[in-house]
Structures are given as C-alpha cells and as structure tokens.
Design a protein around this motif. Structure first.
Motif, PDB file in Angstrom:
ATOM      1  N   TYR A 130       0.851  -1.186   0.000  1.00 49.92           N
ATOM      2  CA  TYR A 130       0.000   0.000   0.000  1.00 49.92           C
ATOM      3  C   TYR A 130       0.886   1.235   0.000  1.00 49.92           C
ATOM      4  CZ  TYR A 130       0.860   0.148   5.065  1.00 49.92           C
ATOM      5  OH  TYR A 130       1.455   0.192   6.300  1.00 49.92           O
ATOM      6  N   TYR A 131       0.279   2.342  -0.395  1.00 50.73           N
ATOM      7  CA  TYR A 131       1.021   3.595  -0.504  1.00 50.73           C
ATOM      8  C   TYR A 131       1.161   4.301   0.834  1.00 50.73           C
ATOM      9  CZ  TYR A 131       2.275   8.258  -2.196  1.00 50.73           C
ATOM     10  OH  TYR A 131       2.887   9.462  -2.407  1.00 50.73           O
ATOM     11  N   LYS A 132       0.021   4.550   1.516  1.00 48.96           N
ATOM     12  CA  LYS A 132       0.142   5.199   2.818  1.00 48.96           C
ATOM     13  C   LYS A 132      -1.137   5.073   3.639  1.00 48.96           C
ATOM     14  CE  LYS A 132      -0.723  10.087   1.597  1.00 48.96           C
ATOM     15  NZ  LYS A 132      -0.091  11.381   1.534  1.00 48.96           N
ATOM     16  N   LEU A 133      -0.984   5.363   4.933  1.00 51.33           N
ATOM     17  CA  LEU A 133      -2.101   5.369   5.868  1.00 51.33           C
ATOM     18  C   LEU A 133      -2.819   6.715   5.785  1.00 51.33           C
ATOM     19  CD1 LEU A 133      -0.356   3.867   9.020  1.00 51.33           C
ATOM     20  CD2 LEU A 133      -2.101   2.748   7.635  1.00 51.33           C
ATOM     21  N   VAL A 134      -4.155   6.661   5.800  1.00 49.05           N
ATOM     22  CA  VAL A 134      -4.981   7.869   5.791  1.00 49.05           C
ATOM     23  C   VAL A 134      -6.134   7.634   6.747  1.00 49.05           C
ATOM     24  CG1 VAL A 134      -6.489   9.333   4.396  1.00 49.05           C
ATOM     25  CG2 VAL A 134      -4.393   8.450   3.409  1.00 49.05           C
ATOM     26  N   ASP A 135      -6.394   8.595   7.631  1.00 42.26           N
ATOM     27  CA  ASP A 135      -7.467   8.404   8.612  1.00 42.26           C
ATOM     28  C   ASP A 135      -8.719   9.219   8.289  1.00 42.26           C
ATOM     29  OD1 ASP A 135      -6.592  10.937   9.225  1.00 42.26           O
ATOM     30  OD2 ASP A 135      -6.264  10.541  11.354  1.00 42.26           O
ATOM     31  N   LYS A 136      -8.894   9.573   7.015  1.00 41.55           N
ATOM     32  CA  LYS A 136     -10.058  10.341   6.559  1.00 41.55           C
ATOM     33  C   LYS A 136     -10.751   9.581   5.432  1.00 41.55           C
ATOM     34  CE  LYS A 136      -7.746  14.635   7.642  1.00 41.55           C
ATOM     35  NZ  LYS A 136      -7.213  15.879   7.179  1.00 41.55           N
ATOM     36  N   TRP A 137     -11.954  10.030   5.100  1.00 44.19           N
ATOM     37  CA  TRP A 137     -12.654   9.468   3.944  1.00 44.19           C
ATOM     38  C   TRP A 137     -11.923   9.963   2.706  1.00 44.19           C
ATOM     39  CZ3 TRP A 137     -16.465   5.945   3.536  1.00 44.19           C
ATOM     40  CH2 TRP A 137     -16.994   5.736   2.262  1.00 44.19           C
ATOM     41  N   VAL A 138     -11.501   9.040   1.849  1.00 43.26           N
ATOM     42  CA  VAL A 138     -10.732   9.398   0.661  1.00 43.26           C
ATOM     43  C   VAL A 138     -11.693   9.657  -0.495  1.00 43.26           C
ATOM     44  CG1 VAL A 138      -8.898   8.714  -0.926  1.00 43.26           C
ATOM     45  CG2 VAL A 138      -8.824   7.946   1.464  1.00 43.26           C
ATOM     46  N   ILE A 139     -11.543  10.808  -1.109  1.00 41.13           N
ATOM     47  CA  ILE A 139     -12.331  11.138  -2.303  1.00 41.13           C
ATOM     48  C   ILE A 139     -11.407  10.992  -3.502  1.00 41.13           C
ATOM     49  CG2 ILE A 139     -13.712  12.859  -3.502  1.00 41.13           C
ATOM     50  CD1 ILE A 139     -14.325  14.131  -0.801  1.00 41.13           C
ATOM     51  N   PHE A 140     -11.512   9.841  -4.154  1.00 38.31           N
ATOM     52  CA  PHE A 140     -10.678   9.559  -5.322  1.00 38.31           C
ATOM     53  C   PHE A 140     -11.180  10.344  -6.526  1.00 38.31           C
ATOM     54  CE2 PHE A 140      -9.988   5.897  -2.613  1.00 38.31           C
ATOM     55  CZ  PHE A 140      -8.618   5.722  -2.717  1.00 38.31           C
ATOM     56  N   PRO A 141     -10.301  10.665  -7.463  1.00 38.20           N
ATOM     57  CA  PRO A 141     -10.737  11.408  -8.650  1.00 38.20           C
ATOM     58  C   PRO A 141     -11.874  10.705  -9.399  1.00 38.20           C
ATOM     59  CG  PRO A 141      -8.340  11.319  -8.565  1.00 38.20           C
ATOM     60  CD  PRO A 141      -8.849  10.423  -7.460  1.00 38.20           C
ATOM     61  N   TRP A 142     -11.892   9.390  -9.388  1.00 39.94           N
ATOM     62  CA  TRP A 142     -12.925   8.637 -10.114  1.00 39.94           C
ATOM     63  C   TRP A 142     -14.219   8.479  -9.313  1.00 39.94           C
ATOM     64  CZ3 TRP A 142      -8.086   6.696  -8.950  1.00 39.94           C
ATOM     65  CH2 TRP A 142      -8.005   5.817  -7.878  1.00 39.94           C
ATOM     66  N   ASP A 143     -14.245   8.915  -8.069  1.00 41.94           N
ATOM     67  CA  ASP A 143     -15.445   8.802  -7.228  1.00 41.94           C
ATOM     68  C   ASP A 143     -16.001  10.142  -6.778  1.00 41.94           C
ATOM     69  OD1 ASP A 143     -15.665   6.043  -7.159  1.00 41.94           O
ATOM     70  OD2 ASP A 143     -14.400   5.842  -5.384  1.00 41.94           O
TER      71      ASP A 143
END
Length: 186
Positions: free
Chosen positions: A135-148
């Motif tokens: 995996y690339y990295k840890l994130v503790d937020k809701w991720v908004i991907f460009p495709w979503d």
C-alpha cells in the motif's frame, strides 16, 4: 464525517508506481490482477500497465452504501476469476478501510486455487483489521478519489473538490432535461 482526503491524479500515479516497486522488491510479479470494482478498477489498470500484466479479472463486492455508511457485511455481487488457477494473483482495491472486503475476497479467491495471492490498496485506514501486502500510505479520513468524487459531491455537496462548479452546472442541466422529457411523455 467531515474530514476528507482528496488525492490528485499525480499522487495516484506515484502511489501505483510505489506499490509496483514494493511488489517487485519483494520478488512478486503477478500473472493476473484481480480488481475490486468500483474503486479498484483504475488502480488495477495502472498497475497492469506498469507491471506489464496481461490479465485483469474482477470480484465485485460492496460494503459501503453511502459516504461513511457501511452495510452489515460485504456482499459479493459478481465473480470473474477464470484463468487464475495456479497463477500468482495481485488483488487490488482503492482503500482498505475496515479490512472486511479484503477478508471476504480472500475467502472467494481461495476457491479458485491460485498459486499465490498478494493484496494491494492505494490507501489503508489505521484501524483496518486486515492490511494489504502493499500500500502507498495510511490515511485516517474518507478518501475522495478522482474517479469517485461526483458520487461524493451528489451526496455531500459541501465537500470542496476541484471543478465542482462545472459538475454542478452539468448536473443542473441534466435534471432540467430529464424533467422536460418527463413532462413531454405525459
């Protein structure tokens, strides 16, 4: 949930290159990539190109109903896993949140007798029960991907993303056309 993480396309590209590098550094070269739609489709395509993999297969599984709203358990919607028996498989999704999707996919894919299976996601939430191999990295937020992001904006119009004004104009025009067409059909 009001905390969002909005990666750029450039970050997604760097992330997939990083994941490919991790896999290669661990001497894992997949024969097949299994994408988890919808979020894992774009990262799978990028990894397919970077790692020169001929085959992408799919396990469609759904855990989230809406932004931050999980279903009780992951539901497998469809499986397309021909040609994985005896092969090295890389399963790809966009984010490992709870880890439940990866656990369910692990059970499904085992029925098709791959030689080996590794898992990759672009991001991982620190509280995930199952971490992917890469995996690339840890994130503790809701991720908004460009495709979503337009799905998220429809549900949470207050979210701040690039090009939202253009999207909202298009959405408004589509609603006007749809309403006009409904009126004409009456």
């Amino acid at each position: 949930m009001n905390d969002f993480y909005v990666p750029t396309w450039d970050e997604i590209e760097k992330a997939t290159l990083n994941i490919a590098e991790q896999a290669v550094d661990s001497n894992f070269i997949p024969d097949v990539i299994v994408a988890i739609p919808t979020g894992g489709v774009v990262p799978s395509k990028l990894l397919k190109d970077v790692m020169n993999v001929d085959r992408i297969r799919y396990i469609e599984i759904k855990l989230y109903k809406n932004v931050g709203q999980k279903d009780v358990k992951p539901v497998v919607k469809s499986v397309c896993l021909d040609d994985v028996e005896g092969r090295d498989v890389l399963v790809v999704d966009d984010v490992a949140d709870s880890g439940e999707t990866l656990e369910t996919v692990s059970n499904v894919i085992a029925m098709f007798s791959p030689k080996s299976v590794k898992y990759a996601t672009v991001y991982v939430k620190p509280w995930a029960r199952k971490y992917p191999d890469f995996y690339y990295k840890l994130v503790d937020k809701w991720v908004i991907f460009p495709w979503d992001k337009w799905d998220v904006v429809r549900e949470k119009p207050e979210v701040n993303v690039d090009n939202k004004d253009i999207y909202l104009k298009v959405e408004k025009k589509m609603k006007e056309i749809t309403n006009k067409n409904k009126d004409l059909r009456r």
